[in-house]
Design a protein around this motif. Structure first.
Motif, PDB file in Angstrom:
ATOM      1  N   MET A   1       0.827  -1.201   0.000  1.00  0.00           N
ATOM      2  CA  MET A   1       0.000   0.000   0.000  1.00  0.00           C
ATOM      3  C   MET A   1       0.866   1.257   0.000  1.00  0.00           C
ATOM      4  SD  MET A   1      -3.082   1.128  -0.125  1.00  0.00           S
ATOM      5  CE  MET A   1      -4.577   0.757   0.704  1.00  0.00           C
ATOM      6  N   ASN A   2       2.005   1.223   0.697  1.00  0.00           N
ATOM      7  CA  ASN A   2       2.874   2.404   0.737  1.00  0.00           C
ATOM      8  C   ASN A   2       3.399   2.758  -0.644  1.00  0.00           C
ATOM      9  OD1 ASN A   2       2.576   2.868   3.460  1.00  0.00           O
ATOM     10  ND2 ASN A   2       4.342   1.622   4.032  1.00  0.00           N
ATOM     11  N   GLU A   3       3.672   1.736  -1.463  1.00  0.00           N
ATOM     12  CA  GLU A   3       4.129   1.996  -2.830  1.00  0.00           C
ATOM     13  C   GLU A   3       3.035   2.684  -3.643  1.00  0.00           C
ATOM     14  OE1 GLU A   3       5.449  -1.674  -4.519  1.00  0.00           O
ATOM     15  OE2 GLU A   3       7.075  -1.892  -3.070  1.00  0.00           O
ATOM     16  N   SER A   4       1.803   2.287  -3.418  1.00  0.00           N
ATOM     17  CA  SER A   4       0.669   2.903  -4.122  1.00  0.00           C
ATOM     18  C   SER A   4       0.541   4.371  -3.721  1.00  0.00           C
ATOM     19  CB  SER A   4      -0.635   2.178  -3.802  1.00  0.00           C
ATOM     20  OG  SER A   4      -0.578   0.863  -4.259  1.00  0.00           O
ATOM     21  N   ILE A   5       0.670   4.639  -2.449  1.00  0.00           N
ATOM     22  CA  ILE A   5       0.560   6.019  -1.973  1.00  0.00           C
ATOM     23  C   ILE A   5       1.716   6.858  -2.515  1.00  0.00           C
ATOM     24  CG2 ILE A   5       0.642   7.480   0.088  1.00  0.00           C
ATOM     25  CD1 ILE A   5      -1.004   5.284   1.495  1.00  0.00           C
ATOM     26  N   THR A   6       2.909   6.307  -2.558  1.00  0.00           N
ATOM     27  CA  THR A   6       4.049   7.014  -3.122  1.00  0.00           C
ATOM     28  C   THR A   6       3.806   7.319  -4.602  1.00  0.00           C
ATOM     29  OG1 THR A   6       5.552   5.947  -1.566  1.00  0.00           O
ATOM     30  CG2 THR A   6       6.546   6.906  -3.542  1.00  0.00           C
ATOM     31  N   TYR A   7       3.280   6.337  -5.309  1.00  0.00           N
ATOM     32  CA  TYR A   7       2.944   6.531  -6.717  1.00  0.00           C
ATOM     33  C   TYR A   7       1.915   7.658  -6.869  1.00  0.00           C
ATOM     34  CZ  TYR A   7       0.816   5.707 -11.258  1.00  0.00           C
ATOM     35  OH  TYR A   7       0.299   5.878 -12.507  1.00  0.00           O
ATOM     36  N   LEU A   8       0.884   7.634  -6.050  1.00  0.00           N
ATOM     37  CA  LEU A   8      -0.156   8.662  -6.123  1.00  0.00           C
ATOM     38  C   LEU A   8       0.386  10.043  -5.758  1.00  0.00           C
ATOM     39  CD1 LEU A   8      -3.178   6.673  -4.672  1.00  0.00           C
ATOM     40  CD2 LEU A   8      -2.825   7.390  -7.050  1.00  0.00           C
ATOM     41  N   LYS A   9       1.289  10.103  -4.800  1.00  0.00           N
ATOM     42  CA  LYS A   9       1.917  11.383  -4.448  1.00  0.00           C
ATOM     43  C   LYS A   9       2.641  11.964  -5.661  1.00  0.00           C
ATOM     44  CE  LYS A   9       2.890  10.717   0.465  1.00  0.00           C
ATOM     45  NZ  LYS A   9       3.958  10.544   1.471  1.00  0.00           N
ATOM     46  N   ASP A  10       3.378  11.095  -6.366  1.00  0.00           N
ATOM     47  CA  ASP A  10       4.097  11.553  -7.556  1.00  0.00           C
ATOM     48  C   ASP A  10       3.130  12.032  -8.634  1.00  0.00           C
ATOM     49  OD1 ASP A  10       6.489  10.928  -6.316  1.00  0.00           O
ATOM     50  OD2 ASP A  10       6.718   8.999  -7.349  1.00  0.00           O
ATOM     51  N   ARG A  11       2.058  11.293  -8.853  1.00  0.00           N
ATOM     52  CA  ARG A  11       1.060  11.702  -9.853  1.00  0.00           C
ATOM     53  C   ARG A  11       0.398  13.017  -9.449  1.00  0.00           C
ATOM     54  NH1 ARG A  11       3.561   8.036 -10.942  1.00  0.00           N
ATOM     55  NH2 ARG A  11       4.718   9.803 -11.687  1.00  0.00           N
ATOM     56  N   PHE A  12       0.148  13.184  -8.154  1.00  0.00           N
ATOM     57  CA  PHE A  12      -0.463  14.417  -7.665  1.00  0.00           C
ATOM     58  C   PHE A  12       0.455  15.605  -7.934  1.00  0.00           C
ATOM     59  CE2 PHE A  12      -1.474  17.485  -4.265  1.00  0.00           C
ATOM     60  CZ  PHE A  12      -2.805  17.707  -4.576  1.00  0.00           C
ATOM     61  N   LYS A  13       1.746  15.448  -7.678  1.00  0.00           N
ATOM     62  CA  LYS A  13       2.711  16.522  -7.954  1.00  0.00           C
ATOM     63  C   LYS A  13       2.745  16.854  -9.442  1.00  0.00           C
ATOM     64  CE  LYS A  13       5.710  15.615  -4.012  1.00  0.00           C
ATOM     65  NZ  LYS A  13       7.011  15.075  -3.567  1.00  0.00           N
ATOM     66  N   GLU A  14       2.690  15.814 -10.282  1.00  0.00           N
ATOM     67  CA  GLU A  14       2.678  16.035 -11.722  1.00  0.00           C
ATOM     68  C   GLU A  14       1.427  16.790 -12.157  1.00  0.00           C
ATOM     69  OE1 GLU A  14       3.095  12.256 -13.661  1.00  0.00           O
ATOM     70  OE2 GLU A  14       5.155  11.997 -12.972  1.00  0.00           O
TER      71      GLU A  14
END
Length: 164
Positions: free
Chosen positions: A1-14
């Motif tokens: 789940m932490n990897e998913s949240i990290t991925y979403l954080k990156d997409r949010f920044k983009e």
């Protein structure tokens, strides 16, 4: 789940960067079109309003070209202004209720909540960007029409001056 949240954080920044890019383009485009509107006004007063003296077929075509350019640029100005309109900017929840929930929730609940927050906010942010991009795209198309009409007007004015 932490990897998913990290991925979403990156997409949010983009997506935030994309939103800022659309905002900046809208502001620059609006400024450029405002200058064109001022230029239109100056052109209308050229040689005591010669564009409005419809005495020959070339003069009529020149007036029509000017009218098309003016209409297209006015529409582009309106669409650029529409793209600049200030609306609610989608943000991640940052209220006390969310902070208190994250403080007392176990790790799985906390991760699930963060995951949902990112997903919901990303969907809203993408929709907001799309809403801002549509009028900006229309404004660009209208500027192309206006520029074409200006080019035609320039050719007609040159022809009129050479034949006078």
């Amino acid at each position: 789940m932490n990897e998913s949240i990290t991925y979403l954080k990156d997409r949010f920044k983009e997506e935030q960067a994309r939103f800022d890019q659309v905002e900046n383009k809208s502001a620059k485009f609006f400024t450029a079109v405002s200058v064109l509107v001022a230029g239109l006004s100056a052109l209308a007063g050229l040689k005591n309003g010669i564009l409005f003296q419809l005495q020959s077929p070339i003069a009529i075509l020149a007036f029509v070209s000017f009218a098309v350019a003016a209409f297209a640029i006015a529409c582009a100005w309106g669409h650029a202004l529409s793209a600049l309109s200030i609306k609610a900017y989608p943000n991640l929840p940052s209220n006390r209720e969310t902070a208190e929930y994250l403080k007392v929730a176990n790790e799985d609940e906390r991760n699930k909540h963060l995951y949902n927050c990112y997903i919901d906010t990303l969907e809203k942010l993408k929709t907001s960007i799309d809403e801002k991009s549509k009028p900006l795209s229309l404004a660009y198309s209208e500027i192309i029409i206006g520029a074409s009409a200006f080019a035609m007007l320039a050719v007609l004015i040159i022809i009129r001056e050479l034949t006078a």
